[in-house]
Design an enzyme around this catalytic site. Structure first.
Site, PDB file in Angstrom:
ATOM      1  N   ALA A  65      18.342   8.783 -30.025  1.00 23.19           N
ATOM      2  CA  ALA A  65      17.365   7.758 -29.657  1.00 23.19           C
ATOM      3  C   ALA A  65      16.250   7.796 -30.690  1.00 23.19           C
ATOM      4  CB  ALA A  65      16.820   8.054 -28.273  1.00 23.19           C
ATOM      5  N   GLY A 109      21.334  10.792 -28.158  1.00 26.82           N
ATOM      6  CA  GLY A 109      21.891   9.517 -27.695  1.00 26.82           C
ATOM      7  C   GLY A 109      23.059   9.039 -28.549  1.00 26.82           C
ATOM      8  N   GLU A 112      26.011  10.772 -27.185  1.00 29.90           N
ATOM      9  CA  GLU A 112      26.255  10.204 -25.850  1.00 29.90           C
ATOM     10  C   GLU A 112      26.870   8.811 -25.955  1.00 29.90           C
ATOM     11  OE1 GLU A 112      22.118  11.206 -24.973  1.00 29.90           O
ATOM     12  OE2 GLU A 112      22.827  12.119 -23.125  1.00 29.90           O
ATOM     13  N   GLU A 132      18.077  17.485 -27.854  1.00 30.49           N
ATOM     14  CA  GLU A 132      16.887  17.027 -27.120  1.00 30.49           C
ATOM     15  C   GLU A 132      16.001  18.193 -26.693  1.00 30.49           C
ATOM     16  OE1 GLU A 132      20.049  15.966 -26.546  1.00 30.49           O
ATOM     17  OE2 GLU A 132      20.068  13.828 -26.042  1.00 30.49           O
TER      18      GLU A 132
END
Ligand code: HXC
Length: 258
Positions: A65, A109, A112, A132
């Site tokens: 992200a 992300g 993911e 993260e």
């Protein structure tokens, strides 16, 4: 449609979606996620598309992200916008198969996103990770859930707690990716796999995708029952008659998706 952060090419019934923010290693900002959702929804509705490949660059599938975009958000901001949920749901709604072709970094992300696709083909330079924890947060769209189902608790815990990266060889050994190829061959190989899928009966392809994905959502007994019912239902299709006749007549099947 003109996109800024992705490119889309359709060739021989395969849509190739490239994440394209090279200056930020394809970090997933809201513009990119919005464009990706739109492109996937359009590809799913397009008769000229029978399989989808999502890829990045040789250096990064996606480094996570966008930290710049996220850094100043409050709890209320991320709760209210339900960060990433919309795009993830858009991917899950796609009925055509989606292959993630991953080279370089697939972190946070990015990892993911790859795991939300139907399967992952990795380049030999791929690096997967859930870093993260180094940012004072945890994974938010499957890094503790999907990763655990792919690689088991021990490795998932290790990766989520330490933030270490997993290379392509370990990812294949652990069942995270279906195959590993040299980085220069990644996109050609993913496109060739996608074309192979595109040649099959698309009713059977969608049934197979649904059935495998169902195994992640339900008990073995229910999953087997679901599979059996789908198997039975395919005997109502012309493609089942054609596929079996072609085998017996020693010729290639001509599927018509009905
Ligand atoms: C914003 C990013 C970024 C990211 C890299 N960049 N990752 N920008 N968000 N996630 C930017 C850098 O700031 C830099 O921009 C440029 O991309 C190149 O990155 P470098 O760090 O200079 O490259 P390198 O030294 O090769 O290191 C590569 C890297 C490192 C190891 C991948 O960039 C890195 O650790 N990135 C962050 C990975 C991460 O923590 N991901 C998880 C994010 S959280 P400038 O302008 O400086 O040149 C997440 C949560 C998801 O994903 C859950 C949602 C619900």
């Amino acid at each position: 449609m003109g996109y800024h952060t992705i490119t889309v090419e359709i060739d021989d019934y395969v849509a190739l979606i490239r994440l394209n923010r090279p200056d930020a290693l394809n970090a997933l900002n809201s513009e990119l996620l919005g464009e990706l959702s739109t492109a996937l929804t359009e590809a799913d509705a397009n008769d000229k598309v029978r399989c989808i490949v999502i890829t990045g660059s040789d250096k990064a599938f996606a480094a996570g992200a966008d930290i710049k975009e996220m850094s100043q958000k409050s709890y209320v901001d991320v709760f209210e916008e339900d960060l990433f949920t919309g795009p993830t749901e858009a991917i899950l709604r796609v009925r055509k198969p989606i292959i993630a072709a991953v080279a370089g970094y697939a972190l946070g992300g990015g990892a993911e996103l790859a795991m939300t696709c139907d399967f992952i083909i990795a380049a030999d330079n791929a690096k997967f990770g859930q870093p993260e924890i180094n940012l004072g947060v945890i994974a938010g769209i499957g890094g503790t859930q999907r990763l655990t189902r792919f690689v088991g608790k021990s490795k998932a815990m290790d990766m989520n707690l330490t933030g270490r990266f997993m290379d392509a060889e370990e990812a294949e050994r652990s069942g995270l990716v279906s195959r590993v190829v040299p980085v220069a061959k990644l996109v050609p190989e993913a496109m060739s796999v996608a074309r192979k899928i595109a040649e099959k009966s698309q009713i059977a392809v969608k049934a197979a995708k649904e059935a495998v994905n169902r195994s992640y959502e339900t008990t073995l007994r229910e999953g087997l029952q679901y599979e059996r019912r789908l198997f039975h239902s395919l005997f109502a299709t012309d493609d089942q008659k054609e596929g079996m006749a072609a085998f017996l007549e020693k010729r290639e099947p001509q599927f018509r998706d009905r």
